[in-house]
Design a protein around this motif. Sequence first.
Motif, PDB file in Angstrom:
ATOM      1  N   PRO A   1      36.577  50.579  42.202  1.00 25.14           N
ATOM      2  CA  PRO A   1      36.519  49.658  42.882  1.00 25.14           C
ATOM      3  C   PRO A   1      37.590  49.055  43.253  1.00 25.14           C
ATOM      4  O   PRO A   1      38.740  48.932  42.685  1.00 25.14           O
ATOM      5  CB  PRO A   1      35.868  48.375  41.623  1.00 25.14           C
ATOM      6  CG  PRO A   1      35.526  49.431  40.837  1.00 25.14           C
ATOM      7  CD  PRO A   1      36.070  50.665  40.883  1.00 25.14           C
ATOM      8  N   VAL A   2      37.773  48.512  44.743  1.00 29.57           N
ATOM      9  CA  VAL A   2      39.115  47.973  45.252  1.00 29.57           C
ATOM     10  C   VAL A   2      38.865  46.670  45.428  1.00 29.57           C
ATOM     11  O   VAL A   2      37.943  45.959  45.479  1.00 29.57           O
ATOM     12  CB  VAL A   2      39.044  48.832  46.691  1.00 29.57           C
ATOM     13  CG1 VAL A   2      40.483  48.118  47.186  1.00 29.57           C
ATOM     14  CG2 VAL A   2      39.494  50.349  46.287  1.00 29.57           C
ATOM     15  N   VAL A   3      39.996  45.768  44.890  1.00 27.19           N
ATOM     16  CA  VAL A   3      40.109  44.453  45.076  1.00 27.19           C
ATOM     17  C   VAL A   3      40.377  44.014  46.437  1.00 27.19           C
ATOM     18  O   VAL A   3      41.484  44.466  47.091  1.00 27.19           O
ATOM     19  CB  VAL A   3      41.336  43.949  44.165  1.00 27.19           C
ATOM     20  CG1 VAL A   3      41.404  42.467  44.297  1.00 27.19           C
ATOM     21  CG2 VAL A   3      41.021  44.287  42.785  1.00 27.19           C
ATOM     22  N   MET A   4      39.795  43.123  47.100  1.00 30.43           N
ATOM     23  CA  MET A   4      39.496  42.592  48.540  1.00 30.43           C
ATOM     24  C   MET A   4      40.032  41.110  48.225  1.00 30.43           C
ATOM     25  O   MET A   4      40.848  40.661  49.439  1.00 30.43           O
ATOM     26  CB  MET A   4      37.895  42.526  48.883  1.00 30.43           C
ATOM     27  CG  MET A   4      37.689  44.230  49.247  1.00 30.43           C
ATOM     28  SD  MET A   4      38.871  45.136  50.280  1.00 30.43           S
ATOM     29  CE  MET A   4      37.793  46.812  50.167  1.00 30.43           C
TER      30      MET A   4
ATOM     31  N   ASN B   1      41.818  38.364  45.660  1.00 26.21           N
ATOM     32  CA  ASN B   1      42.728  38.228  44.199  1.00 26.21           C
ATOM     33  C   ASN B   1      43.099  36.599  44.231  1.00 26.21           C
ATOM     34  O   ASN B   1      43.840  36.435  44.975  1.00 26.21           O
ATOM     35  CB  ASN B   1      43.890  39.194  44.324  1.00 26.21           C
ATOM     36  CG  ASN B   1      44.424  39.074  42.802  1.00 26.21           C
ATOM     37  OD1 ASN B   1      44.309  38.090  42.121  1.00 26.21           O
ATOM     38  ND2 ASN B   1      45.186  39.883  42.374  1.00 26.21           N
TER      39      ASN B   1
ATOM     40  N   ASN C   1      43.954  46.565  51.404  1.00 25.12           N
ATOM     41  CA  ASN C   1      42.710  47.038  50.993  1.00 25.12           C
ATOM     42  C   ASN C   1      41.595  47.017  51.897  1.00 25.12           C
ATOM     43  O   ASN C   1      40.686  48.028  51.756  1.00 25.12           O
ATOM     44  CB  ASN C   1      42.557  46.266  49.668  1.00 25.12           C
ATOM     45  CG  ASN C   1      43.818  46.744  48.500  1.00 25.12           C
ATOM     46  OD1 ASN C   1      44.461  47.713  48.836  1.00 25.12           O
ATOM     47  ND2 ASN C   1      43.431  46.120  47.198  1.00 25.12           N
TER      48      ASN C   1
ATOM     49  N   LEU D   1      37.831  36.685  42.288  1.00 27.40           N
ATOM     50  CA  LEU D   1      38.007  38.106  42.433  1.00 27.40           C
ATOM     51  C   LEU D   1      36.648  38.653  43.109  1.00 27.40           C
ATOM     52  O   LEU D   1      35.665  38.214  43.002  1.00 27.40           O
ATOM     53  CB  LEU D   1      37.817  38.895  41.097  1.00 27.40           C
ATOM     54  CG  LEU D   1      38.108  40.413  41.047  1.00 27.40           C
ATOM     55  CD1 LEU D   1      38.977  40.854  41.335  1.00 27.40           C
ATOM     56  CD2 LEU D   1      37.535  40.881  39.620  1.00 27.40           C
TER      57      LEU D   1
ATOM     58  N   THR E   1      35.534  42.500  44.639  1.00 31.57           N
ATOM     59  CA  THR E   1      35.755  44.017  44.513  1.00 31.57           C
ATOM     60  C   THR E   1      34.741  44.820  45.613  1.00 31.57           C
ATOM     61  O   THR E   1      33.694  44.259  45.350  1.00 31.57           O
ATOM     62  CB  THR E   1      35.987  44.617  43.344  1.00 31.57           C
ATOM     63  OG1 THR E   1      34.692  44.400  42.623  1.00 31.57           O
ATOM     64  CG2 THR E   1      36.945  44.010  42.491  1.00 31.57           C
TER      65      THR E   1
ATOM     66  N   ASP F   1      33.147  48.614  45.774  1.00 25.09           N
ATOM     67  CA  ASP F   1      33.216  50.295  45.330  1.00 25.09           C
ATOM     68  C   ASP F   1      33.060  51.139  46.338  1.00 25.09           C
ATOM     69  O   ASP F   1      32.782  50.799  47.492  1.00 25.09           O
ATOM     70  CB  ASP F   1      32.317  50.509  44.103  1.00 25.09           C
ATOM     71  CG  ASP F   1      31.035  50.347  44.298  1.00 25.09           C
ATOM     72  OD1 ASP F   1      30.404  50.421  45.467  1.00 25.09           O
ATOM     73  OD2 ASP F   1      30.225  50.207  43.224  1.00 25.09           O
TER      74      ASP F   1
ATOM     75  N   CYS G   1      31.165  43.055  44.264  1.00 21.29           N
ATOM     76  CA  CYS G   1      31.463  42.214  42.960  1.00 21.29           C
ATOM     77  C   CYS G   1      31.895  40.695  43.648  1.00 21.29           C
ATOM     78  O   CYS G   1      33.027  40.958  43.774  1.00 21.29           O
ATOM     79  CB  CYS G   1      31.618  42.817  41.890  1.00 21.29           C
ATOM     80  SG  CYS G   1      31.975  42.005  40.515  1.00 21.29           S
TER      81      CYS G   1
END
Length: 226
Positions: free
Chosen positions: A167-170, A172, A180, A208, A210, A212, A218
């Motif tokens: 999963p990459v944080v888009m 934060n 990202n 948050l 994220t 994947d 998510c």
Amino acid sequence: MVIAFLRTIILYAFIIAGIRLMGKRQVGELEPSELVLALLIADLAAVPMQDFGIPLLTGLIPILTLLCITMALSVLTMKSIKFRAVLCGRPSIIVENGKLRQGEMKRNRFTLDELMEELRMKGVTDLSTVKYAILETNGQLSVLPFAAQKPPTAQDLDLHLPEPGLPVVMINDGRVITRNLHSRGLDEVWLDKQLQQHHVKRTQDVFLLTVDETNKVCVIEKEAVR
């Protein structure tokens, strides 16, 4: 007052840079030599921070020397197994096939209370279920249960599950991580659609978000401040 502030900042930045150069492994796990280094650096840095009569270089040069020695030792431990064993020690098997090795415990001055605490932290309550418990060189205990005690995996159950990937944080804490977003071939338009689908009005309301590798999103919204 200003001089004290500047000297402290310089020493602090210098030590942080040096520790970063040592690598992430040393930051996360302290071997005996690295623990000694941390204690010595703290001692050396404290003196020029407090005593303005001591030149700043008097503190910086010994710290730099210690960091260089530590980096040299790290290279030697990578190249030589024997040297690594002398400097860092060897792992010790504390439990083997469900039985305590009391001699190894005495040699490492590892008490029963410490063993039981470590086992509980690993979720183990029955010593007979442990195939191996190994005291690593950094002081942590690795616990390997018998095969029959391990929970079954999807492969054991012959299940074919999709790989979600990393999963990459888009978003934060309300801030969009543009780098990202673009690395996944996405843009702000796609992000706005995702927010609409999750009934979120603004990116600032997202704690948050994220995505994947299967494009599963998510979203966790910020909690209302009371």
